[in-house]
Design an enzyme around this catalytic site. Structure first.
Site, mmCIF file in Angstrom:
data_model
loop_
_atom_site.group_PDB
_atom_site.id
_atom_site.type_symbol
_atom_site.label_atom_id
_atom_site.label_comp_id
_atom_site.label_asym_id
_atom_site.label_seq_id
_atom_site.Cartn_x
_atom_site.Cartn_y
_atom_site.Cartn_z
ATOM 1 C CD GLU A 187 -2.448 1.106 2.850
ATOM 2 O OE1 GLU A 187 -3.532 1.688 2.979
ATOM 3 O OE2 GLU A 187 -1.893 0.488 3.792
ATOM 4 C CE LYS A 241 -7.300 0.568 4.145
ATOM 5 N NZ LYS A 241 -6.235 1.414 4.763
ATOM 6 C CB CYS A 263 -3.772 -1.578 5.162
ATOM 7 S SG CYS A 263 -2.732 -1.135 6.578
#
Length: 269
Positions: free
Chosen positions: A40, A111, A147
């Site tokens: 990321e 995301k 993440c």
């Protein structure tokens, strides 16, 4: 299928970060990898402005990553930032995007779960994605996550339902007490509860290079790992930058799903 995880430490310089991508992609190709995964925020590290560098998926940064992938004949997965919406207050936002590009592949994932935790409010500047994304390479289906997504099993299960036998997690994990242990635990848990390989690729720890963290921005702790569908850690790095390789065998996923049919046995509540 051989894959590589590139645990790098990016900074503010977008062009400099591209140079690092090219260097590690070449090393991955030389090592025989068909896919190389970057973390990321490969485009620019957190703790810096993102609005001024966010660009569309056909912009110059993504186009350069595509050209590297095409030149080397390797699939690259890398975190970037694309333009988001403007809120009612007129404040523009970005999207935290994973770009997937290479021979026969062109995909992206925004995301879904934004990191509003541990004193950091990602939702202040980032728009959330809307759903799962998978892609295929060489007959193998991969799911994508970023993440904070790793704390939400349903996304990984949704990827598995779409055929994924490998889940890729690109991260810039926040440091703090117990955070490395949580990262390692969650990567193994997501592998076991979906019987998929998990490729957990994080930003390296800047402290290993003598750089102290500034503020609450999550800038990485390292410990990228390849986890088997039985939860075994096959390869792992420490906090410093590095490159690891692993061979993925879809037959092992089939074996895991025969011995541990959690996907087939689950109930909906």
């Amino acid at each position: 299928m051989k894959i590589a995880l590139a645990q790098i430490i990016t900074g503010r310089d977008v062009a400099g970060n591209l140079t690092v991508v090219e260097e590690y992609a070449r090393r991955a190709k030389d090592g025989g990898a068909e896919i190389v995964v970057f973390p990321e925020a490969t485009m620019r590290a957190f703790g810096n402005s993102l609005l001024d560098i966010a660009e569309p998926l056909d912009g110059p940064w993504a186009s350069r990553v595509r050209s590297i992938a095409d030149e080397l004949g390797i699939v690259i997965v890398a975190g970037m930032f694309t333009p988001g919406s403007s809120g009612s207050d007129g404040q523009a936002k970005v999207r935290n995007t994973l770009l997937v590009t290479g021979p026969g592949v062109d995909a992206s994932y925004d995301k879904v779960h934004l990191f509003d935790a541990f004193g950091f409010l990602e939702s202040d500047t980032v728009d959330a994605g809307t759903g799962p994304v998978t892609f295929d390479v060489g007959g193998v289906t991969f799911g994508l996550a970023t993440c904070y997504d790793i704390r939400f099993p349903a996304l990984f299960t949704a990827n598995a339902d779409r055929g994924a036998v490998v889940n890729i997690v690109c991260a810039s994990w926040g440091s703090g007490p117990g955070k490395v242990d949580q990262w390692k635990l969650l990567a193994r848990a997501r592998a076991v509860d979906t019987t998929t390989y998990v490729l957990a690729c994080g930003q390296g720890d800047p402290a290993t290079q003598g750089v102290e963290p500034r503020g609450a921005a999550p800038t990485g702790v390292g410990h990228s790992a390849v986890v088997s569908p039985f939860g075994e850690v096959l390869q792992e790095l420490d906090g410093a930058p590095g490159l690891i390789f692993a061979d993925l065998d879809p037959a092992l996923v089939k074996e895991a799903r025969t011995k541990l049919p959690v996907l087939a046995n689950r109930r909906e509540f």
